[in-house]
Design a protein around this motif. Structure first.
Motif, PDB file in Angstrom:
ATOM      1  N   PHE A  54      31.895  32.670  30.516  1.00 49.86           N
ATOM      2  CA  PHE A  54      31.835  31.634  29.501  1.00 49.86           C
ATOM      3  C   PHE A  54      30.419  31.198  29.348  1.00 49.86           C
ATOM      4  O   PHE A  54      30.112  30.061  28.801  1.00 49.86           O
ATOM      5  CB  PHE A  54      32.532  30.493  30.219  1.00 49.86           C
ATOM      6  N   GLY A  55      29.738  32.293  28.638  1.00 51.80           N
ATOM      7  CA  GLY A  55      28.205  31.951  27.996  1.00 51.80           C
ATOM      8  C   GLY A  55      27.186  31.999  29.102  1.00 51.80           C
ATOM      9  O   GLY A  55      25.823  31.943  28.450  1.00 51.80           O
ATOM     10  N   LEU A  56      27.760  31.709  30.199  1.00 51.82           N
ATOM     11  CA  LEU A  56      26.484  31.842  31.329  1.00 51.82           C
ATOM     12  C   LEU A  56      26.170  33.103  31.943  1.00 51.82           C
ATOM     13  O   LEU A  56      27.058  33.727  32.183  1.00 51.82           O
ATOM     14  CB  LEU A  56      26.873  30.759  32.469  1.00 51.82           C
ATOM     15  N   GLU A  57      24.969  33.486  31.858  1.00 58.45           N
ATOM     16  CA  GLU A  57      24.651  34.762  32.535  1.00 58.45           C
ATOM     17  C   GLU A  57      24.219  34.629  33.983  1.00 58.45           C
ATOM     18  O   GLU A  57      23.334  33.695  34.220  1.00 58.45           O
ATOM     19  CB  GLU A  57      22.993  35.169  31.499  1.00 58.45           C
ATOM     20  N   PHE A 112      45.322  42.712  33.161  1.00 58.89           N
ATOM     21  CA  PHE A 112      44.674  42.601  31.681  1.00 58.89           C
ATOM     22  C   PHE A 112      43.000  42.590  31.980  1.00 58.89           C
ATOM     23  O   PHE A 112      42.246  42.133  31.151  1.00 58.89           O
ATOM     24  CB  PHE A 112      45.192  41.567  31.024  1.00 58.89           C
ATOM     25  N   PHE A 113      42.619  42.687  33.372  1.00 57.65           N
ATOM     26  CA  PHE A 113      41.176  42.562  33.637  1.00 57.65           C
ATOM     27  C   PHE A 113      40.290  43.880  33.060  1.00 57.65           C
ATOM     28  O   PHE A 113      40.436  44.949  33.563  1.00 57.65           O
ATOM     29  CB  PHE A 113      41.047  42.501  35.087  1.00 57.65           C
ATOM     30  N   PHE A 118      36.700  39.472  30.623  1.00 59.64           N
ATOM     31  CA  PHE A 118      36.082  39.319  32.083  1.00 59.64           C
ATOM     32  C   PHE A 118      36.092  37.870  32.482  1.00 59.64           C
ATOM     33  O   PHE A 118      36.568  37.568  33.643  1.00 59.64           O
ATOM     34  CB  PHE A 118      34.635  39.735  31.750  1.00 59.64           C
ATOM     35  N   SER A 119      35.535  37.013  31.499  1.00 57.67           N
ATOM     36  CA  SER A 119      35.614  35.544  32.197  1.00 57.67           C
ATOM     37  C   SER A 119      37.008  34.833  32.477  1.00 57.67           C
ATOM     38  O   SER A 119      37.045  34.274  33.567  1.00 57.67           O
ATOM     39  CB  SER A 119      34.998  34.436  30.959  1.00 57.67           C
ATOM     40  N   LEU A 120      37.843  35.171  31.543  1.00 53.05           N
ATOM     41  CA  LEU A 120      39.441  34.651  31.820  1.00 53.05           C
ATOM     42  C   LEU A 120      39.871  35.343  33.229  1.00 53.05           C
ATOM     43  O   LEU A 120      40.417  34.612  33.964  1.00 53.05           O
ATOM     44  CB  LEU A 120      40.265  35.105  30.612  1.00 53.05           C
ATOM     45  N   SER A 121      39.633  36.602  33.444  1.00 49.67           N
ATOM     46  CA  SER A 121      40.075  37.336  34.675  1.00 49.67           C
ATOM     47  C   SER A 121      39.397  36.834  35.752  1.00 49.67           C
ATOM     48  O   SER A 121      40.061  36.872  36.842  1.00 49.67           O
ATOM     49  CB  SER A 121      39.717  38.698  34.464  1.00 49.67           C
ATOM     50  N   MET A 126      40.115  33.499  40.848  1.00 52.05           N
ATOM     51  CA  MET A 126      40.155  32.066  41.496  1.00 52.05           C
ATOM     52  C   MET A 126      41.528  31.516  41.726  1.00 52.05           C
ATOM     53  O   MET A 126      41.794  31.030  42.988  1.00 52.05           O
ATOM     54  CB  MET A 126      39.188  31.061  40.851  1.00 52.05           C
ATOM     55  N   ILE A 127      42.289  31.560  40.593  1.00 56.96           N
ATOM     56  CA  ILE A 127      43.535  30.838  40.957  1.00 56.96           C
ATOM     57  C   ILE A 127      44.349  31.534  41.846  1.00 56.96           C
ATOM     58  O   ILE A 127      45.120  31.055  42.622  1.00 56.96           O
ATOM     59  CB  ILE A 127      44.285  30.956  39.500  1.00 56.96           C
TER      60      ILE A 127
END
Length: 436
Positions: A54-57, A112-113, A118-121, A126-127
């Motif tokens: 989510f934009g964080l490296e 769908f990973f 990547f970020s959503l996966s 975690m969920i």
């Protein structure tokens, strides 16, 4: 007057055990075997091992650790509140079902990973962890409600054994897909792993329906009135006050916190140790996992039998002594064959210490209808201990530059847990003959 639920119904006990068959595939396929390998393969070609979340490296391995720690701490924070609400309203089954469906659907979503998702996966990962951990709290709380004390050890061992068998079956199927994709016409190298994530979610969701069909709903016939949240906090306060007056239960939680910290940390870092310190290939590491699962089946039953002969406290102390030996042995392991032998011993005591810990805690509970709330404290010790154990392991490695030195940290955890167990003496945990 509160009604007492009927206990030792074979159909209900079978349904309870079957949930471990359903959900243990998450522990093996997602947490331990296929997912970590896929995650490493997907991120290893990035610049310096960095990924964008989510934009964080951030480092891919660090993100993986943070994701797990975040999930564990989330459920550790939520479980006391949610279990108190569940106890107040007598709707433990609904909460268990909610977390089960949350976790299993998240596993399906990992199909769908890819690099594009990547970020959503990672969020789905975690969920899934929150769903698994959340459902286990309510699931464990059923044990003292569906069985009498004389059945706790045996039923807990049967439950863990079913989980080991079920997870081994799905792992073998998943490995067949990963190792021989051409047999079923799969050309995409990442697809077999993603199919295994989908199968994990479907297995968990599908087989849990049998458990939900027969596990009792509101066995104490509680009638909830008023504000659920407010009354849930009142219920939690009542349990905390009861816990303060139960010295043996508090001592056991302290002992469990420390020795389980060592057990869980070993399970999470065993593969990493084999890969980093011994340079074992992935195939060998997965073989080790299968050895541990297979041997753990017999180990769970053995320690249930042993507790009937020497009592729960003594049986747990013997198991922790073996864990002390394992950590000392791991410090000196230098070959793959030695690692396999150690894995065999780990399996022999892993199932026993996990199943016996749960049944021992159940025996120490007072007469209560708030079992979910009491088990939330058991779960907090488990999750916080795991977070602190892996943290201590990593910090020690960073300071001294070797995972072997980190093993000595685990040795301290086991010794402290062993000393705490030594202080627990009660007829409730005595051998069957002495307690009769």
């Amino acid at each position: 007057m509160m009604q007492t639920p009927l206990k030792n119904d074979p159909k209900v006990m079978r349904a309870w055990c079957f949930y471990d068959w359903a959900n243990s595939v998450y522990s093996l396929v997602i947490t331990t075997a296929i997912f970590p390998i896929y995650y490493v393969a997907l991120t290893k070609n990035n610049n310096g091992g960095l990924v964008h979340f989510f934009g964080l490296e951030i480092s891919a391995s660090v993100l993986y650790s943070y994701a797990l720690t975040g999930a564990f701490l989330t459920i550790a924070f939520l479980s006391p509140i949610l279990t108190a609400i569940a106890d107040y309203g007598g709707n433990k089954k609904n909460f268990m079902r909610f977390f089960c469906y949350m976790g299993s659907l998240a596993c399906m979503g990992l199909f769908f990973f890819t690099e594009q998702t990547f970020s959503l996966s990672v969020l789905l990962f975690m969920i899934a962890a929150i769903g698994f951990s959340g459902s286990i709290v309510f699931y464990n709380a059923y044990l003292p409600e569906i069985a009498t004390e004389d059945q706790f050890d045996r039923l807990s061992a049967r439950d863990f054994s079913l989980g080991y068998i079920g997870s081994m079956i799905l792992l073998i199927i998943s490995l067949a897909l990963v190792l021989f994709p051409g047999v079923v016409g799969i050309e995409d190298s990442g697809l077999p792993a993603r199919i295994s994530f989908l199968m994990t979610g479907l297995w968990w969701f599908g087989f849990s329906q049998y458990s939900f069909a027969y596990l009792p709903h509101n066995p104490y016939r509680k009638e909830a009135r008023g504000n659920y949240l407010l009354n849930g906090f009142k219920e939690l306060g009542k349990v905390v006050r009861m816990l303060r007056e139960l010295p043996l239960l508090k001592r056991f939680l302290v002992a469990f916190f420390f020795y389980n910290m060592g057990v869980q940390t070993v399970m999470y870092v065993a593969s990493l140790f084999g890969s980093k310190e011994l340079n074992l290939p992935d195939e060998s590491l997965i073989t080790v996992l299968l050895i541990i699962q297979a041997v753990a089946i017999g180990g769970a039953y053995f320690f249930a039998w042993l507790s009937g002969k020497v009592g729960n406290t003594m049986a747990l102390m013997w198991a922790v002594v073996v864990w002390v030996g394992i950590t000392i042995g791991a410090y000196f392991v230098t070959t793959g064959n030695q690692y396999y032998v150690l894995a065999f011993v780990v399996g022999a005591v892993m199932g026993g210490v996990q199943s016996l810990s749960r049944s021992t805690y159940s025996k120490l509970l007072p007469e209560t209808t708030d079992h979910a709330s009491f088990f939330s404290f058991y779960d907090i010790c488990d999750k916080v201990g795991l977070a602190l154990g892996t943290l201590a392991f990593g910090v020690t490695e960073q300071i001294f530059g070797s995972m072997r030195n980190s093993i000595l940290t685990l040795l301290v955890f086991f010794v402290v847990g062993l000393v705490a167990l030594f202080t627990i003496r009660t007829r409730k945990l005595a051998p069957v003959e002495a307690a009769a």
